[in-house]
Design an enzyme around this catalytic site. Sequence first.
Site, PDB file in Angstrom:
ATOM      1  CG  HIS A 226     -62.771 -81.313 -48.907  1.00 17.70           C
ATOM      2  ND1 HIS A 226     -61.871 -80.324 -49.235  1.00 17.70           N
ATOM      3  CD2 HIS A 226     -62.221 -82.466 -49.334  1.00 17.70           C
ATOM      4  CE1 HIS A 226     -60.827 -80.860 -49.841  1.00 17.70           C
ATOM      5  NE2 HIS A 226     -61.015 -82.168 -49.904  1.00 17.70           N
ATOM      6  CG  ASP A 256     -60.747 -77.478 -47.549  1.00 18.61           C
ATOM      7  OD1 ASP A 256     -61.257 -78.268 -46.740  1.00 18.61           O
ATOM      8  OD2 ASP A 256     -60.507 -77.776 -48.739  1.00 18.61           O
ATOM      9  N   GLY A 343     -57.066 -87.355 -56.101  1.00 14.29           N
ATOM     10  CA  GLY A 343     -56.410 -88.226 -55.145  1.00 14.29           C
ATOM     11  C   GLY A 343     -55.329 -87.544 -54.338  1.00 14.29           C
ATOM     12  CB  SER A 345     -57.934 -84.037 -52.050  1.00 11.68           C
ATOM     13  OG  SER A 345     -58.617 -83.427 -51.008  1.00 11.68           O
ATOM     14  CB  SER A 361     -57.771 -76.664 -50.600  1.00 10.49           C
ATOM     15  OG  SER A 361     -59.149 -76.387 -50.620  1.00 10.49           O
TER      16      SER A 361
END
Length: 452
Positions: A226, A256, A343, A345, A361
Amino acid sequence: MSHQRKPRRKAVMAVGGVAALGAAALVLPHASASQDATGDGRAPRTTGTGTGTARTLRASDAPDLDARLRRLLGDAFAGSYYDSGRQRLVVNVAGGDGDVIGRAKKSGAVVRRVANSAAELGAATRTLKAEAAVPGTSWAVDPRTGKVLVTADSTVTGARWDRIRSAVRGLGPGTATLKRSPGTFRTLASGGDAVFSQTRGGSVRCSLGFNVTAADGGPAFLTAGHCGVAAEKWSDTETGGPTATVDRATFPGEGDFSLVTYDDPGTRAPSEVDTGDGRTVPIGRAAEATVGQAVFRMGSTTGLHDGRVTGLDATVNFPSETDPGGVDTVTGLIRTDVCAEPGDSGGPLFTRDGGALGLTSGGSGDCAGGGETFFQPVTTALRATGATLGGGAGGGEGGQTGADDQSGAGAGAGAGVGVGVGSGSADETGPGAGAHRPGAADDGTPAPTGTR
């Protein structure tokens, strides 16, 4: 200490430095209440457990034994998990003749007979995808119970709740368990040390997972998909010029992950995770995760945290960021009980001995009360992008480790040394600042190396 040349820019993006992306990040609420759709709340009936010549083994050895048992058992294989307390691999068997079962026991695993075969559980997940892919739901096979575990968050109400409950019950008794969560999906926003990109909507932030060598031999890194979908150009400071460009991004769909190449081909990108306080864990190989395995996650928001793998090949459904009322589905993720917060991620999931497992993810809860976090398997990302684990442009001495060679411990460990993230933001802190240092589990805590 490294003798290699530092990149010709303000600072290297720290491996494991994690921050937020104000875009479509997965967050699934922690399941704190459960309802067994079969009505009994019990694990599937077993027809006996045999230890045979079961032997103790390290978690890092479990994937190899699992692979051998898959080939040996064939259609009778119904999943496996690592029993960390007994340090054994437990393999579920549905059917199969006595000779095959005997050989499975002699292989060193604990053999457990269960009702549902892998084919039946796989068919169940495909049915759920067709009939119950609504925002706020997730599912994965749970080898500890031999069922599919389905989770629905608090937004799944009314007709949607009836729909997923009906789909679970329609799978038949003992096939799936439905859990209800009081939380909701939300995007991962805010954070700490970061890589940045400027878009029409403003500045977005994300994290670097593992440094790799791209198929063309250039230096690159893996991060969440993403991130790559949200922006093409990335920098190590909020106001600085771009220093890396997205080569490929997958999200949503079958994963992802993003491959981002450094614009400077001379960048020395070490193969290590920065765990804070000048300490690093060398990353030497890409590895497959095993249910029950002890793992560590690094995030610059919450620091270093540990937990266990609770599921593989998980599917997560969440509200679409681009299609109001729509659903985006991501498949093939690792499910864990490791906590995470906004944060974290994109950060690395790894083992104590330097095995790269996944990229953060999304998740639920927080690191005060606990939560659930999903990770993109690194091996899948390497196969899809053609990259190999380790720093590019001389970022490591010795062989690189790619998706097709996951066994050589230390094979791709970079000889470089990490440095801090650029100081472009007032709220930036070291990626390990305030890091929680987990207590020794079965296989202990990560073994950092030196200072930087």
